[in-house]
Motif scaffolding. Structure first.
Motif, PDB file in Angstrom:
ATOM      1  N   ARG A   1     -19.893  23.862  25.939  1.00  0.00           N
ATOM      2  CA  ARG A   1     -20.494  22.784  26.733  1.00  0.00           C
ATOM      3  C   ARG A   1     -22.014  22.935  26.779  1.00  0.00           C
ATOM      4  N   SER A   2     -22.492  24.163  26.946  1.00  0.00           N
ATOM      5  CA  SER A   2     -23.933  24.394  27.053  1.00  0.00           C
ATOM      6  C   SER A   2     -24.662  24.012  25.767  1.00  0.00           C
TER       7      SER A   2
ATOM      8  N   GLY B   1     -30.112  21.684  32.104  1.00  0.00           N
ATOM      9  CA  GLY B   1     -29.485  22.411  33.202  1.00  0.00           C
ATOM     10  C   GLY B   1     -28.242  23.187  32.811  1.00  0.00           C
ATOM     11  N   ARG B   2     -28.195  23.647  31.587  1.00  0.00           N
ATOM     12  CA  ARG B   2     -27.042  24.400  31.107  1.00  0.00           C
ATOM     13  C   ARG B   2     -27.384  25.875  30.971  1.00  0.00           C
ATOM     14  N   ALA B   3     -26.382  26.719  31.162  1.00  0.00           N
ATOM     15  CA  ALA B   3     -26.569  28.164  30.988  1.00  0.00           C
ATOM     16  C   ALA B   3     -26.892  28.441  29.529  1.00  0.00           C
ATOM     17  N   ALA B   4     -27.870  29.275  29.305  1.00  0.00           N
ATOM     18  CA  ALA B   4     -28.296  29.596  27.945  1.00  0.00           C
ATOM     19  C   ALA B   4     -27.957  31.035  27.598  1.00  0.00           C
ATOM     20  N   PRO B   5     -27.503  31.256  26.364  1.00  0.00           N
ATOM     21  CA  PRO B   5     -27.265  32.639  25.943  1.00  0.00           C
ATOM     22  C   PRO B   5     -28.600  33.371  25.819  1.00  0.00           C
ATOM     23  N   VAL B   6     -28.511  34.656  25.644  1.00  0.00           N
ATOM     24  CA  VAL B   6     -29.744  35.411  25.485  1.00  0.00           C
ATOM     25  C   VAL B   6     -30.360  35.096  24.125  1.00  0.00           C
ATOM     26  N   ARG B   7     -31.667  35.168  24.064  1.00  0.00           N
ATOM     27  CA  ARG B   7     -32.420  34.877  22.836  1.00  0.00           C
ATOM     28  C   ARG B   7     -31.882  35.674  21.641  1.00  0.00           C
ATOM     29  N   ALA B   8     -31.525  36.939  21.881  1.00  0.00           N
ATOM     30  CA  ALA B   8     -31.059  37.797  20.781  1.00  0.00           C
ATOM     31  C   ALA B   8     -29.824  37.217  20.101  1.00  0.00           C
ATOM     32  N   GLN B   9     -28.922  36.588  20.871  1.00  0.00           N
ATOM     33  CA  GLN B   9     -27.736  35.982  20.270  1.00  0.00           C
ATOM     34  C   GLN B   9     -28.126  34.820  19.362  1.00  0.00           C
TER      35      GLN B   9
ATOM     36  N   ASP C   1     -35.030  25.839  25.116  1.00  0.00           N
ATOM     37  CA  ASP C   1     -35.740  24.850  25.940  1.00  0.00           C
ATOM     38  C   ASP C   1     -34.825  23.687  26.324  1.00  0.00           C
ATOM     39  N   GLU C   2     -34.069  23.186  25.352  1.00  0.00           N
ATOM     40  CA  GLU C   2     -33.182  22.047  25.621  1.00  0.00           C
ATOM     41  C   GLU C   2     -32.056  22.435  26.567  1.00  0.00           C
ATOM     42  N   MET C   3     -31.503  23.628  26.398  1.00  0.00           N
ATOM     43  CA  MET C   3     -30.430  24.063  27.296  1.00  0.00           C
ATOM     44  C   MET C   3     -30.953  24.180  28.730  1.00  0.00           C
ATOM     45  N   ARG C   4     -32.161  24.676  28.882  1.00  0.00           N
ATOM     46  CA  ARG C   4     -32.756  24.750  30.226  1.00  0.00           C
ATOM     47  C   ARG C   4     -33.039  23.348  30.771  1.00  0.00           C
ATOM     48  N   ARG C   5     -33.577  22.479  29.910  1.00  0.00           N
ATOM     49  CA  ARG C   5     -33.932  21.125  30.337  1.00  0.00           C
ATOM     50  C   ARG C   5     -32.718  20.355  30.848  1.00  0.00           C
TER      51      ARG C   5
ATOM     52  N   GLY D   1     -24.246  15.594  25.308  1.00  0.00           N
ATOM     53  CA  GLY D   1     -24.141  15.533  26.761  1.00  0.00           C
ATOM     54  C   GLY D   1     -24.663  14.242  27.362  1.00  0.00           C
ATOM     55  N   GLU D   2     -24.703  14.226  28.661  1.00  0.00           N
ATOM     56  CA  GLU D   2     -25.139  13.039  29.403  1.00  0.00           C
ATOM     57  C   GLU D   2     -26.658  12.938  29.525  1.00  0.00           C
ATOM     58  N   ASN D   3     -27.368  14.033  29.296  1.00  0.00           N
ATOM     59  CA  ASN D   3     -28.812  14.056  29.514  1.00  0.00           C
ATOM     60  C   ASN D   3     -29.559  14.488  28.246  1.00  0.00           C
ATOM     61  N   THR D   4     -29.202  13.900  27.120  1.00  0.00           N
ATOM     62  CA  THR D   4     -29.855  14.271  25.858  1.00  0.00           C
ATOM     63  C   THR D   4     -31.219  13.606  25.753  1.00  0.00           C
ATOM     64  N   ARG D   5     -31.967  13.998  24.756  1.00  0.00           N
ATOM     65  CA  ARG D   5     -33.297  13.409  24.527  1.00  0.00           C
ATOM     66  C   ARG D   5     -33.225  11.941  24.124  1.00  0.00           C
ATOM     67  N   SER D   6     -32.097  11.526  23.511  1.00  0.00           N
ATOM     68  CA  SER D   6     -31.958  10.148  23.046  1.00  0.00           C
ATOM     69  C   SER D   6     -30.550   9.638  23.313  1.00  0.00           C
ATOM     70  N   ALA D   7     -30.425   8.734  24.276  1.00  0.00           N
ATOM     71  CA  ALA D   7     -29.118   8.170  24.607  1.00  0.00           C
ATOM     72  C   ALA D   7     -28.541   7.393  23.418  1.00  0.00           C
ATOM     73  N   ALA D   8     -29.381   6.693  22.670  1.00  0.00           N
ATOM     74  CA  ALA D   8     -28.902   5.928  21.518  1.00  0.00           C
ATOM     75  C   ALA D   8     -28.349   6.874  20.439  1.00  0.00           C
TER      76      ALA D   8
END
Length: 178
Positions: free
Chosen positions: A155-156, A104-112, A98-102, A163-170
Motif C-alpha cells: 500500500r505504501s 502520508g505512507r510509512a516508508a522503508p529505510v533508505r538502505a532497503q 519523498d512521495e511516500m512521505r508526501r 493511491g488517492e493522493n497521487t501527483r496526477s489524478a488523471a
C-alpha cells in the motif's frame, strides 16, 4: 550448378510484418518477457498511463491485475514502469521516499530502497509485483532485483502511483483503467 533465387508468389507487405510482430508478442515466449505475466496468476493488463513532470514524459506505466479486474488492494497486482528518461539511483530513491512521505505512507529505510533500485536509462523497465500486504518484488529489465519486506509496503509504495493522493489524478485514473 546454377543458383536460382526463389521469389515468393507475392511480395510481403508492411502490414504482414506488423501482424507477425503482434503475433510474436502473444506467443508464450513473448508473454514470459514481462515478469508480471510469469509471476502473477491470471495477470492481464488493466490500464496504462504516461507520467509527465512539467510536461516532459518521465515513464509509461502499466497496471496488471488478476483477470484485468478493477484494482483491489486486497489482491496482488503488478506495476510496470518503462522509463523515457535517464534517472540516477539517487533520484529514484529520494523521489520514492519523498512521495511516500508526501502521501502520508510509512516508508522503508533508505538502505532497503538502495538495494532494490538502480539507475535507469531510457527504455529500461522496472516492475513491482505485490506479494501480500508486506512484500513487493522488484525486477529491472526482466531480472529479479530484490523483494522488499516491510509492514504495509504494498500500500505504501504502490500508493505513489495508484493511491488517492497521487501527483496526477488523471494519470492514476488512466492507470487504474477507470
Amino acid at each position: 550448378m546454377a543458383y536460382q533465387r526463389m521469389n515468393p508468389p507475392f511480395p510481403p507487405r508492411p502490414s504482414v510484418y506488423a501482424a507477425l510482430a503482434s503475433l510474436m508478442l502473444l506467443l508464450p515466449g513473448g508473454l514470459a518477457a514481462s515478469p508480471v505475466l510469469g509471476v502473477l496468476n491470471n495477470a492481464e493488463l488493466r490500464g496504462t498511463a504516461t507520467f509527465r513532470y512539467l510536461g516532459f514524459p518521465i515513464y509509461d506505466a502499466q497496471l496488471f491485475t488478476q483477470g484485468a479486474a478493477p484494482l483491489n488492494w486486497k489482491q496482488d497486482f503488478g506495476l510496470e514502469l518503462r522509463y523515457r528518461r535517464n534517472l540516477s539511483k539517487k533520484a529514484l530513491v529520494n523521489s520514492t521516499l519523498d512521495e511516500m512521505r508526501r502521501i502520508g505512507r510509512a516508508a522503508p529505510v533508505r538502505a532497503q530502497l538502495e538495494v532494490c533500485f538502480d539507475a535507469v536509462s531510457k527504455g529500461d523497465r522496472y516492475v513491482a509485483i505485490s506479494q501480500g500486504p508486506d512484500k513487493v518484488g522488484f525486477w529491472l529489465n526482466g531480472q529479479k532485483v530484490c523483494t522488499m519486506s516491510y509492514p504495509g509496503i504494498k500500500r505504501s509504495f504502490m500508493s505513489i502511483f495508484l493511491g488517492e493522493n497521487t501527483r496526477s489524478a488523471a494519470f492514476t485514473q488512466a492507470l487504474r483503467g477507470n
